[in-house]
Design a protein around this motif. Sequence first.
Motif, mmCIF file in Angstrom:
data_model
loop_
_atom_site.group_PDB
_atom_site.id
_atom_site.type_symbol
_atom_site.label_atom_id
_atom_site.label_comp_id
_atom_site.label_asym_id
_atom_site.label_seq_id
_atom_site.Cartn_x
_atom_site.Cartn_y
_atom_site.Cartn_z
ATOM 1 N N UNK A 83 0.837 -1.201 0.000
ATOM 2 C CA UNK A 83 0.000 0.000 0.000
ATOM 3 C C UNK A 83 0.872 1.251 0.000
ATOM 4 N N UNK A 84 2.011 1.209 0.701
ATOM 5 C CA UNK A 84 2.911 2.361 0.737
ATOM 6 C C UNK A 84 3.444 2.688 -0.655
ATOM 7 N N UNK A 85 3.580 1.679 -1.504
ATOM 8 C CA UNK A 85 4.054 1.939 -2.858
ATOM 9 C C UNK A 85 3.093 2.837 -3.636
ATOM 10 N N UNK A 86 1.815 2.779 -3.320
ATOM 11 C CA UNK A 86 0.866 3.675 -3.983
ATOM 12 C C UNK A 86 1.204 5.120 -3.628
ATOM 13 N N UNK A 87 1.517 5.382 -2.343
ATOM 14 C CA UNK A 87 1.930 6.729 -1.942
ATOM 15 C C UNK A 87 3.260 7.107 -2.591
ATOM 16 N N UNK A 88 4.208 6.191 -2.624
ATOM 17 C CA UNK A 88 5.511 6.493 -3.216
ATOM 18 C C UNK A 88 5.391 6.822 -4.698
ATOM 19 N N UNK B 100 11.980 -0.463 1.747
ATOM 20 C CA UNK B 100 11.022 0.504 1.213
ATOM 21 C C UNK B 100 11.066 1.803 2.032
ATOM 22 N N UNK B 101 11.334 1.697 3.324
ATOM 23 C CA UNK B 101 11.526 2.907 4.126
ATOM 24 C C UNK B 101 12.678 3.736 3.568
ATOM 25 N N UNK B 102 13.735 3.084 3.101
ATOM 26 C CA UNK B 102 14.869 3.801 2.520
ATOM 27 C C UNK B 102 14.422 4.643 1.329
ATOM 28 N N UNK C 118 5.833 11.430 3.011
ATOM 29 C CA UNK C 118 5.521 11.443 4.442
ATOM 30 C C UNK C 118 4.427 10.431 4.772
ATOM 31 N N UNK C 119 3.419 10.342 3.907
ATOM 32 C CA UNK C 119 2.368 9.349 4.136
ATOM 33 C C UNK C 119 2.949 7.935 4.063
ATOM 34 N N UNK C 120 3.893 7.731 3.131
ATOM 35 C CA UNK C 120 4.521 6.416 3.012
ATOM 36 C C UNK C 120 5.313 6.074 4.273
ATOM 37 N N UNK C 121 6.033 7.066 4.817
ATOM 38 C CA UNK C 121 6.798 6.833 6.046
ATOM 39 C C UNK C 121 5.869 6.411 7.180
ATOM 40 N N UNK C 122 4.703 7.035 7.258
ATOM 41 C CA UNK C 122 3.752 6.704 8.327
ATOM 42 C C UNK C 122 3.263 5.265 8.211
ATOM 43 N N UNK C 123 2.829 4.876 7.031
ATOM 44 C CA UNK C 123 2.282 3.527 6.878
ATOM 45 C C UNK C 123 3.383 2.483 7.021
ATOM 46 N N UNK C 124 4.607 2.816 6.612
ATOM 47 C CA UNK C 124 5.719 1.878 6.759
ATOM 48 C C UNK C 124 6.126 1.728 8.226
ATOM 49 N N UNK C 125 5.937 2.790 9.000
ATOM 50 C CA UNK C 125 6.197 2.668 10.433
ATOM 51 C C UNK C 125 5.273 1.649 11.085
ATOM 52 N N UNK C 126 4.000 1.651 10.667
ATOM 53 C CA UNK C 126 3.048 0.648 11.179
ATOM 54 C C UNK C 126 3.465 -0.740 10.708
ATOM 55 N N UNK C 127 3.870 -0.834 9.434
ATOM 56 C CA UNK C 127 4.313 -2.129 8.899
ATOM 57 C C UNK C 127 5.505 -2.674 9.678
ATOM 58 N N UNK C 128 6.427 -1.787 10.061
ATOM 59 C CA UNK C 128 7.606 -2.217 10.819
ATOM 60 C C UNK C 128 7.207 -2.786 12.179
ATOM 61 N N UNK C 129 6.228 -2.143 12.832
ATOM 62 C CA UNK C 129 5.778 -2.644 14.133
ATOM 63 C C UNK C 129 5.101 -4.007 13.992
ATOM 64 N N UNK C 130 4.324 -4.176 12.948
ATOM 65 C CA UNK C 130 3.677 -5.468 12.711
ATOM 66 C C UNK C 130 4.709 -6.547 12.409
#
Length: 419
Positions: free
Chosen positions: A224-229, A264-266, A235-247
Amino acid sequence: MGLAERRKALGYSQEELAQLVGVDRTTIGRWESGRTRPQPTQRRGLALALEISLQELDVLASPPCTAAGLEAAGQQQPNELQNAGDPDEMIRREFLRILTISGALAALPVEDAEVLVEGVNRGTPADFALMNGHLWQVYQLARSKGAVYPVIQDQLTALSDALAEGRGSNRPLLSAAADLFQLAGEVAFDGSRYSDAAASYSLAASVSKDAGAYDLWACALVRHAYVDLSERRYRQAVQILGVAARLAGKGDTNLSTRHWVASVQAEAYAGLGDLDACERAMDQAESVVDLAAGSVKGGWLRFDGARLVEERGSRYVQLGRLDLAERALQDALHQPALASGQSYRRRGAVLTDLAAIGAKRRDAEQVVAYGNEAISLARASGSGYVARRLLSLRDEFGPLSRDHRVAELGAEIAALSAP
């Protein structure tokens, strides 16, 4: 609220909105009925006319998508599919057709394929997972990704039937559905159908949550973050990837999920111009090599570090570190998968990055040489991903556009990306 309700709230007729966006009235009708989705080149104009953001447009143009709607989503097939005959026979026929035309699964005898389909028809979770794995293989090797979609629809119908009838254990079936929705999203994303891709990834995340499958859930969010990228919403991608990292941190530490998230965070950090955060994320991604064999699922989780050289090169391009980028990208071109032509999409992306380096250096020869080869690969594969990368390249031309060769390249890119 849908597109039609938003249009009416602003007091526009379909004809008036069509004039504002620069399309035919019938196109507005198709968008509002959900038969088609706005193309990337039309979305900004439509969002402006409707006085909404691109994110809000995605919501208005997408069908409702919840975990509870899995069965309905699986059964919403076009009329021609609904009327094509017995669903079990259709799955068997389409799967065997894929085996025949792709050549990707030649090692699987037809008899084995038939046994596998029979297991799917009985609702056996292991057979669903195996069938999904074969579909991912076909998708990866297919030059035209959209050719896989009819079989994905059939598989989804079979999954929905198995869930509705209580055949087999619910949790493994939900996991198989989450896997399949991610594949459907990949097909849509490659075809530049962002709204469809986002809807598929959202449903994959919701079903993964119901299945208690943290790694599947994290991977759905990464996609899903790739859609933002793709639309530079870093910034939206960083937010969703932060949730992905916790999961991913709650998932199986033997899998490479958290390393893919870091990779992908990179990209997101590079888009924000944060070199330090980008390199920290890339270093974390590269530690995937320390994992034991079996850390990659091969379908919904394919990250094994094989692309890290080209990804690091691409990140350096974003950050303007051109010498570092060029060395990494040239190394990537000589990797077996790219040098042999096994992956048009990956090679096309690397060539586009090398052309972008030429654009930043104002080197028309480099832009044209690499750009033309990337266009040829995009045409041969029908990859929307490479086409999008080329559109970003065209934005880098600047004064080089006065060179007739670069201008011709720009026209070729525009033609390639036209709806």
